[in-house]
Design a protein around this motif. Structure first.
Motif, mmCIF file in Angstrom:
data_model
loop_
_atom_site.group_PDB
_atom_site.id
_atom_site.type_symbol
_atom_site.label_atom_id
_atom_site.label_comp_id
_atom_site.label_asym_id
_atom_site.label_seq_id
_atom_site.Cartn_x
_atom_site.Cartn_y
_atom_site.Cartn_z
ATOM 1 N N TYR A 194 3.450 5.391 8.267
ATOM 2 C CA TYR A 194 2.896 6.694 7.903
ATOM 3 C C TYR A 194 3.973 7.575 7.284
ATOM 4 C CZ TYR A 194 1.465 11.567 8.551
ATOM 5 O OH TYR A 194 1.206 12.903 8.362
ATOM 6 N N VAL A 195 3.683 8.087 6.086
ATOM 7 C CA VAL A 195 4.558 9.030 5.394
ATOM 8 C C VAL A 195 3.730 10.289 5.136
ATOM 9 C CG1 VAL A 195 5.907 9.507 3.318
ATOM 10 C CG2 VAL A 195 5.880 7.191 4.304
ATOM 11 N N PRO A 196 4.093 11.437 5.719
ATOM 12 C CA PRO A 196 3.295 12.651 5.521
ATOM 13 C C PRO A 196 3.245 13.040 4.045
ATOM 14 C CG PRO A 196 4.877 12.949 7.308
ATOM 15 C CD PRO A 196 5.248 11.675 6.618
ATOM 16 N N ALA A 197 2.090 13.507 3.614
ATOM 17 C CA ALA A 197 1.991 14.106 2.294
ATOM 18 C C ALA A 197 2.740 15.436 2.300
ATOM 19 C CB ALA A 197 0.527 14.306 1.918
ATOM 20 N N ALA A 198 2.998 15.962 1.111
ATOM 21 C CA ALA A 198 3.823 17.164 1.003
ATOM 22 C C ALA A 198 3.227 18.339 1.765
ATOM 23 C CB ALA A 198 4.007 17.526 -0.467
ATOM 24 N N TRP B 241 0.861 -1.184 0.000
ATOM 25 C CA TRP B 241 0.000 0.000 0.000
ATOM 26 C C TRP B 241 0.900 1.238 0.000
ATOM 27 C CZ3 TRP B 241 -2.780 2.155 4.854
ATOM 28 C CH2 TRP B 241 -3.697 3.150 4.482
ATOM 29 N N ALA B 242 1.106 1.788 -1.180
ATOM 30 C CA ALA B 242 2.076 2.863 -1.339
ATOM 31 C C ALA B 242 1.528 4.192 -0.820
ATOM 32 C CB ALA B 242 2.454 3.008 -2.810
ATOM 33 N N ASP C 68 2.675 4.765 17.184
ATOM 34 C CA ASP C 68 3.940 4.140 16.789
ATOM 35 C C ASP C 68 4.298 4.406 15.333
ATOM 36 O OD1 ASP C 68 2.121 2.588 15.430
ATOM 37 O OD2 ASP C 68 2.685 0.686 16.372
ATOM 38 N N GLY C 69 3.489 5.231 14.640
ATOM 39 C CA GLY C 69 3.795 5.569 13.263
ATOM 40 C C GLY C 69 3.205 4.638 12.228
ATOM 41 N N VAL D 45 -2.755 15.123 -1.516
ATOM 42 C CA VAL D 45 -2.666 15.863 -0.258
ATOM 43 C C VAL D 45 -3.258 15.021 0.859
ATOM 44 C CG1 VAL D 45 -2.648 18.183 -1.260
ATOM 45 C CG2 VAL D 45 -4.834 17.045 -0.822
ATOM 46 N N GLY D 46 -2.826 15.325 2.069
ATOM 47 C CA GLY D 46 -3.329 14.617 3.234
ATOM 48 C C GLY D 46 -3.680 15.581 4.346
ATOM 49 N N PHE D 47 -4.607 15.155 5.196
ATOM 50 C CA PHE D 47 -5.027 15.968 6.341
ATOM 51 C C PHE D 47 -5.144 15.024 7.531
ATOM 52 C CE2 PHE D 47 -6.421 17.933 2.474
ATOM 53 C CZ PHE D 47 -6.114 19.282 2.650
ATOM 54 N N ILE D 48 -4.522 15.404 8.638
ATOM 55 C CA ILE D 48 -4.417 14.510 9.783
ATOM 56 C C ILE D 48 -4.778 15.256 11.058
ATOM 57 C CG2 ILE D 48 -1.937 14.980 10.059
ATOM 58 C CD1 ILE D 48 -1.631 12.024 10.900
ATOM 59 N N SER D 49 -5.531 14.589 11.904
ATOM 60 C CA SER D 49 -5.933 15.187 13.174
ATOM 61 C C SER D 49 -4.785 15.138 14.166
ATOM 62 C CB SER D 49 -7.138 14.443 13.754
ATOM 63 O OG SER D 49 -6.742 13.192 14.288
#
Length: 861
Positions: free
Chosen positions: A742-746, A559-560, A610-611, A568-572
């Protein structure tokens, strides 16, 4: 007078006869490739056609009525048939038509109302003959190789038990039809394995759930119910996948001989699976349709079992190949270019027929089903005419409708509502005996564990058992954390909740706003925007390598993550309390694009302390299909129409609202974890669904407005007070839900960088479910799996505070849904000895008094 040019005069009788189906006419024995006419009772040409090289012809979309004839146009004249009637759905044959057909053990050919003969194999209970009947009886109806008369159970025993080779010359049915060919006979049911028209040894022309195929099911139910070896002259329908959703069509026709149905792993709509978000599913759906085209061919090119039977001398099977060349072109169904054609899809939608069902129904499926999709849950709320509806939803894959919590309830349902008999412990023992080999055969490796004991065996009568089943099983049962136990990935849930409606009435539409720096919070930003370049080539199209087994305990998902400018990503922030999400969601974006149209995908996930990041579910939408059915849409469930008349390009340089429907899921985001939503081009987040999406090459820019008058938002169905009794499942472990780092979006600020704390909407402290949460497993201190248990009655007196009404709790005899209410609880044991409810290791006591530690079934406020 009806329109149409006058037909040429007939110069002689045709050497074949014409026949009418529902809205169709057919004939065999026509001169190959000859031109034919359908002439109505007024002597005018209604339709024209051409016979295929085998001399078969089917002409569709004809107005029902009498007096039709076929005319074959030859060089020297016109040959005509005797008149026949084109049927309507109300043209039901008399009961004598059904009762005059007699079926025997093995392969039969039964005649439908239009004269087409279908192959149907009768399988008595294991070790019995029909002379030992009458038996409770079920039908499994499929277009797979279902009526092949060989013994699939014997093949299973040979392969996994005796390690020998079956020397029988008879072909065996497809393993996808094992529910009828293995499970039901083991449980004491006779099964009729019914082959869909236009496939295998059945006659007629294949048409993916056209009206003739749907009403074949009606006719078959009535024929089988009339047999002397059928108990009570009532039958049920069973099956998974193809033979799961076929039940919805047939039950919607309301045959009098139908007692109940039990469909597993269904779809609600062929369009929704074939065109998710308005885009052709060029993954699973395209492959599945290609297989149906192959299976519809005449022997020797179609299903191999038909060719084998012909080689063994089956002349009826050979004759039934004559119309296989007239199968409806699948490209006809797919020609819409992504837009919905009501005339093609509406009557082929299982949800349309499901609204007409009036017999008891047991339905089960998975939210993350990699084949049919999780949108099937949307039809549950519309099945209001079915007073006896029992639906089980779980996280997982296409086969997880057969998990350890569902199978015992499925058996109980069939015994009580079809067999008119009490379940027996012998049935459960048989399933447990065969389950290791059976599930290895069906899933290729996923374990199921021990199946719980059946209930209702000791009820004084079947009527009492029916009443107890209806009381003890809610309209909707949601299974949580399927696969989260030990070993990880096992087909067994950890706990459940029950509801009287779907989506749950207790689900509160809860808004999270998309903000600057990838924030996801309960406060709307004042302004802002973010842009990305949708590029489906930026990630693999699927999250599972080709050839990998998605049904395995822990599939090798790849799951890339979304990187660079592709999304884009949005995280609480870290959640300050558990957040339970149960139902469908809506991502409401205000979007503008440099292109006239753009395809969008939204994916919800959990990011843990834990990521690790775990997949929840996803949704997609072509922006030009953003017009909604206002009457059907809700805050949690936008319903695009997908109609050509409603499609519209994006206005240049202007923001417009695009609401992306996200398929339902059920999960409790644990305290300390984060909720994440990612937005990209479609693809990369599912193992088998592909999308015929715009290949932008990264040259299109989409911009999302974040604040001001048009804030973009994620709306989740949050159920307050739903507290899981198990710890956070390992990542990976949950079935159908891949994990990754978890890899943050730009656009996202990595967690911990200047973070001020958690987000706002959490589980509401001081609220407990009045019913609906039950412990499914018991574990010892080493986390070793002990015997699975059904919910046990609570032996405590839960005394309301301040004179409020008594708190109602769930017991083994009552899994009904109750509203969520606020209570202060004082807990008092019903006797001084150990509680009957044991949550800890064997030998430890349950709650013993007002100061005891609450069990996972409830908590003090």
């Amino acid at each position: 007078m009806p329109p149409g040019p006058p037909a040429p005069s007939v110069t002689g009788p045709a050497p074949f006869s014409g026949h009418g189906s529902i809205g169709e006419a057919w004939a065999v024995g026509v001169k190959p490739n000859a031109k034919v006419l359908i002439v109505n009772a007024y002597g005018r040409i209604a339709e024209t056609g051409q016979a295929d090289p085998q001399g078969g012809v089917v002409i569709r979309d004809i107005q029902p009525g009498s007096g039709y004839t076929f005319s074959e146009v030859l060089g020297g004249g016109v040959l005509g048939t005797k008149p026949f009637a084109v049927l309507s759905t109300s043209d039901t044959p008399p009961e004598s038509f059904y009762s005059s057909q007699h079926m025997h053990q093995g392969l039969n050919y039964i005649t439908m109302r239009d004269g087409v003969q279908l192959a149907a194999t009768v399988r008595p209970p294991e070790g019995k003959t029909l002379a030992d009947g009458p038996f409770p009886t079920v039908i499994e109806y499929s277009g797979y190789s279902i009526a092949a008369p060989g013994n699939l159970l014997q093949q299973l025993i040979d392969e996994f038990v005796t390690h020998t080779t079956d020397t029988s010359s008879l072909p065996v049915p497809d393993s996808a039809t094992a529910v009828g060919s293995i499970l039901a006979p083991l449980l004491g049911f006779a099964t009729v394995s019914l082959q869909m028209r236009g496939t295998g040894c059945s006659g007629g022309a294949f048409d993916l759930f056209g009206l003739p195929s749907i009403y074949d099911g009606y006719d078959a139910v009535q024929i089988v119910a009339s047999q002397p070896w059928v108990k009570g002259h009532k039958v049920g329908l069973v099956g998974i996948s193809f033979s799961g959703f076929s039940q919805l069509y047939v039950a919607g026709t309301r045959p009098p001989g139908l007692a109940a149905i039990a469909p597993l792993s269904v779809t609600n709509d062929l369009y929704a699976t074939g065109f998710p978000g308005g885009m052709l599913n060029n993954g699973f759906a395209a492959r599945w349709l290609a297989s149906r085209v192959h299976d519809a061919q005449a022997a020797p090119n179609g299903q191999p079992w038909a060719n084998t039977m012909i080689q063994l001398g089956d002349k009826q099977c050979l004759a039934n190949q004559d119309l296989h060349g007239e199968a409806m072109s699948i490209t006809t169904l797919m020609r819409s270019g992504g837009l919905r054609t009501p005339a093609l899809f509406d009557e082929r939608a299982p949800s349309y027929w499901a609204t007409k069902i009036d017999v008891p129904t047991f339905m089960a499926g998975a939210f993350q089903d990699e084949e049919t999709g999780g949108q099937w849950t949307s039809m549950v709320g519309s099945m209001s005419q079915d007073r006896h509806l029992f639906v089980t939803m779980t996280n997982g894959t296409h086969v997880d409708s057969l998990n350890s919590a569902i199978i015992p309830r499925w058996i109980e349902f069939l015994d009580i509502f079809v067999g008119d008999q009490l379940p027996t412990s012998a049935q459960g023992s048989l399933i447990n005996t065969f389950s290791p080999e059976l599930y290895q055969y069906l899933t290729g490796g996923a374990a199921i564990g021990t199946i719980p004991s059946l209930l209702y065996e000791n009820e004084p009568s079947v009527a009492a058992a029916r009443q107890a089943f209806e009381k003890g099983n809610a309209r909707v049962t949601v299974l949580f954390d399927n696969g989260g136990g030990n070993p990880p990935g096992q087909m067994a849930p950890e706990w459940q909740a029950t509801y009287s409606t779907w989506p749950p009435e207790s689900a509160v539409p809860t808004t999270y706003y998309l903000g600057d720096s990838g924030a996801l919070s309960t406060s709307a930003p004042a302004s802002g925007s973010v842009s990305f370049k949708p590029n489906p080539s930026a990630r693999p199209a699927f999250d599972l390598p080709s050839g990998a087994n998605v049904w395995a305990a822990l599939p090798p998902y790849d799951w890339a993550p979304i990187t660079g400018t592709a999304g884009v990503g949005f995280i609480s922030g870290p959640l300050t309390e558990n957040v339970a999400v149960v139902g469908p969601s809506s991502l409401n974006l205000w979007v503008k694009s440099t292109a006239a149209d753009t395809d969008l995908q939204a994916t919800i996930s959990e990011v843990r302390p834990d990521g690790e990041e775990m997949f929840m579910n996803t949704g997609a939408l072509r922006a030009s299909d953003r017009h909604l059915d206002a009457a059907a849409s809700t805050a949690l469930s936008p319903v695009p129409t997908y109609l050509a008349t409603d499609a519209s390009p994006l206005p240049p340089g202007q923001y417009v609202e695009v609401r992306i429907p996200i398929m339902a899921f059920a999960y409790v985001f644990r305290k300390g974890s984060r909720i994440r939503i990612t937005i990209s081009a479609p693809g990369g987040d599912r193992p088998e669904w592909g999308f015929d999406t715009y290949q932008t090459g990264g040259k299109v820019t989409d911009t999302i407005e974040l604040g001001g008058p048009h804030p973009s938002e994620l709306v989740l169905p949050v159920v307050p007070g739903l507290t899981p009794p198990d710890p956070q499942p390992a990542c990976p472990s949950l079935r159908g839900q891949p994990c990754r780092k978890y890899v943050p979006a730009a656009n996202e600020v990595p967690p911990g960088a200047g973070e001020a704390g958690g987000t706002g909407v959490t589980g509401e402290a001081g609220v407990v479910p009045a019913a609906g949460v039950s412990r499914r497993r018991v574990r010892d201190r080493s986390d070793r799996l002990l015997a699975p248990v059904r919910p046990s009655p609570l032996p405590h007196s839960l005394r309301p505070h301040n004179g409020r009404a008594p708190l109602r709790v769930q017991t083994a005899a009552s899994r009904s849904s109750r509203p969520y209410v606020r209570y202060s609880l004082r807990c008092r044991p019903s006797r001084p000895s150990r509680s009957a409810l044991s949550i800890g290791p064997p030998g430890t006591a349950g709650p013993q008094g007002p100061n005891s530690t609450p069990s996972p079934l409830w908590r003090r406020t």
